[in-house]
Design a protein around this motif. Structure first.
Motif, PDB file in Angstrom:
ATOM      1  N   GLY A  30      20.149  15.780 -40.436  1.00  0.00           N
ATOM      2  CA  GLY A  30      19.363  16.481 -39.433  1.00  0.00           C
ATOM      3  C   GLY A  30      20.199  16.816 -38.223  1.00  0.00           C
ATOM      4  O   GLY A  30      20.057  16.201 -37.173  1.00  0.00           O
ATOM      5  N   TYR A  62      22.722  22.810 -37.411  1.00  0.00           N
ATOM      6  CA  TYR A  62      22.229  23.317 -38.695  1.00  0.00           C
ATOM      7  C   TYR A  62      20.879  24.008 -38.506  1.00  0.00           C
ATOM      8  O   TYR A  62      20.638  25.075 -39.062  1.00  0.00           O
ATOM      9  CB  TYR A  62      22.057  22.172 -39.702  1.00  0.00           C
ATOM     10  N   LEU A  63      19.997  23.378 -37.735  1.00  0.00           N
ATOM     11  CA  LEU A  63      18.668  23.945 -37.496  1.00  0.00           C
ATOM     12  C   LEU A  63      18.789  25.319 -36.849  1.00  0.00           C
ATOM     13  O   LEU A  63      18.200  26.295 -37.319  1.00  0.00           O
ATOM     14  CB  LEU A  63      17.844  23.010 -36.610  1.00  0.00           C
ATOM     15  N   ARG A  64      19.559  25.398 -35.797  1.00  0.00           N
ATOM     16  CA  ARG A  64      19.711  26.668 -35.069  1.00  0.00           C
ATOM     17  C   ARG A  64      20.246  27.764 -35.991  1.00  0.00           C
ATOM     18  O   ARG A  64      19.730  28.882 -36.035  1.00  0.00           O
ATOM     19  CB  ARG A  64      20.655  26.449 -33.881  1.00  0.00           C
ATOM     20  N   PHE A  89      12.439  24.002 -41.604  1.00  0.00           N
ATOM     21  CA  PHE A  89      13.586  23.102 -41.645  1.00  0.00           C
ATOM     22  C   PHE A  89      13.066  21.677 -41.508  1.00  0.00           C
ATOM     23  O   PHE A  89      12.517  21.318 -40.468  1.00  0.00           O
ATOM     24  CB  PHE A  89      14.550  23.425 -40.501  1.00  0.00           C
ATOM     25  N   VAL A 111       9.161  23.187 -38.419  1.00  0.00           N
ATOM     26  CA  VAL A 111      10.426  22.569 -37.996  1.00  0.00           C
ATOM     27  C   VAL A 111      10.186  21.098 -37.681  1.00  0.00           C
ATOM     28  O   VAL A 111       9.220  20.752 -36.990  1.00  0.00           O
ATOM     29  CB  VAL A 111      11.005  23.286 -36.754  1.00  0.00           C
ATOM     30  N   ASP A 112      11.073  20.248 -38.191  1.00  0.00           N
ATOM     31  CA  ASP A 112      11.009  18.816 -37.891  1.00  0.00           C
ATOM     32  C   ASP A 112      11.028  18.648 -36.368  1.00  0.00           C
ATOM     33  O   ASP A 112      11.960  19.110 -35.706  1.00  0.00           O
ATOM     34  CB  ASP A 112      12.221  18.119 -38.519  1.00  0.00           C
ATOM     35  N   LEU A 120      14.132  16.985 -34.666  1.00  0.00           N
ATOM     36  CA  LEU A 120      15.293  17.864 -34.751  1.00  0.00           C
ATOM     37  C   LEU A 120      15.171  19.028 -33.773  1.00  0.00           C
ATOM     38  O   LEU A 120      16.161  19.438 -33.161  1.00  0.00           O
ATOM     39  CB  LEU A 120      15.412  18.394 -36.179  1.00  0.00           C
ATOM     40  N   ALA A 121      13.966  19.540 -33.606  1.00  0.00           N
ATOM     41  CA  ALA A 121      13.752  20.640 -32.658  1.00  0.00           C
ATOM     42  C   ALA A 121      14.099  20.198 -31.242  1.00  0.00           C
ATOM     43  O   ALA A 121      14.762  20.923 -30.494  1.00  0.00           O
ATOM     44  CB  ALA A 121      12.296  21.106 -32.730  1.00  0.00           C
ATOM     45  N   SER A 143      17.849  19.866 -30.925  1.00  0.00           N
ATOM     46  CA  SER A 143      18.487  21.181 -30.911  1.00  0.00           C
ATOM     47  C   SER A 143      18.412  21.808 -29.524  1.00  0.00           C
ATOM     48  O   SER A 143      19.377  22.382 -29.029  1.00  0.00           O
ATOM     49  CB  SER A 143      17.819  22.094 -31.937  1.00  0.00           C
TER      50      SER A 143
END
Length: 202
Positions: free
Chosen positions: A85, A89-91, A101, A125-126, A129-130, A133
């Protein structure tokens, strides 16, 4: 019925996800692949509603595969599922066109719900993680600094990195020095680790 493709390079994980999600009355797993460079062909062939992609796969990473799917088969939505996580990667996944994600340890009912929501066009989105980010922001590294640091992460010497990237040794040293400064590290190994943990090297 939601048609689902699952892409993960670990056969055990892929099989477990397929078995769990296949138990849902409204989900049908129509294809499974183990490499990123197999994703687009499988999507074209099986026409899933949702492609569930791992981030780190051989052949082609999941984020690059997501971009291909969204460009070539835009009606297929992409849900990224990863062990790692990392905010970067998320972005990048969202920039590539992924609709969702989540991390792999998401409980099965929530994962099935994420598939449904992505299939209906909602963004998933998790939340942890958001938040990470937003806190970490964009990668501070230039594209060339990223290339050099990625090569350095593999333990390459300055001379070896210079040959691999067709740069002079002085240019490689300059990029490494800049990357070390931007990541707040004291060595190139530490800079590579920090960049990797933030998802900036994929």
């Amino acid at each position: 019925m939601i048609r689902l493709l699952i892409a993960d390079d670990q056969a055990l994980v892929r099989g477990a996800l397929a078995a769990l999600l296949g138990l849902e009355s409204d989900v049908e797993v129509v294809a499974e692949v183990g490499r990123g460079d197999e994703v687009l062909a499988a999507v074209v062939r099986h026409r899933p509603d949702v492609a569930m992609l791992d981030v780190e796969m051989p052949g082609l990473d999941g984020i690059s595969a997501a971009a291909l799917v969204r460009a070539k088969v835009p009606e297929c939505r992409v849900l990224m599922v990863t062990t790692f996580g990392r905010p970067g990667y998320l972005r990048r996944a969202l920039q590539a066109g992924a609709t969702g994600f989540v991390v792999k340890d998401t409980p099965a009912p929530q994962l099935a719900d994420a598939v449904r929501r992505v299939a209906s066009g909602l963004r998933v989105v998790d939340p942890t993680l958001a938040a990470e980010s937003l806190a970490s922001g964009e990668s501070p590294l230039t594209e060339r600094e990223t290339d050099v640091l990625r090569a350095a992460a593999g333990g390459g010497t300055v001379a070896g990195i210079a040959r691999e990237l067709f740069l002079s040794e002085g240019t490689v040293r300059n990029h490494l020095s800049s990357a070390i400064g931007k990541t707040g590290a004291s060595t190139r190994a530490e800079a590579a680790r920090i960049a990797e943990e933030n998802g900036w090297l994929l």
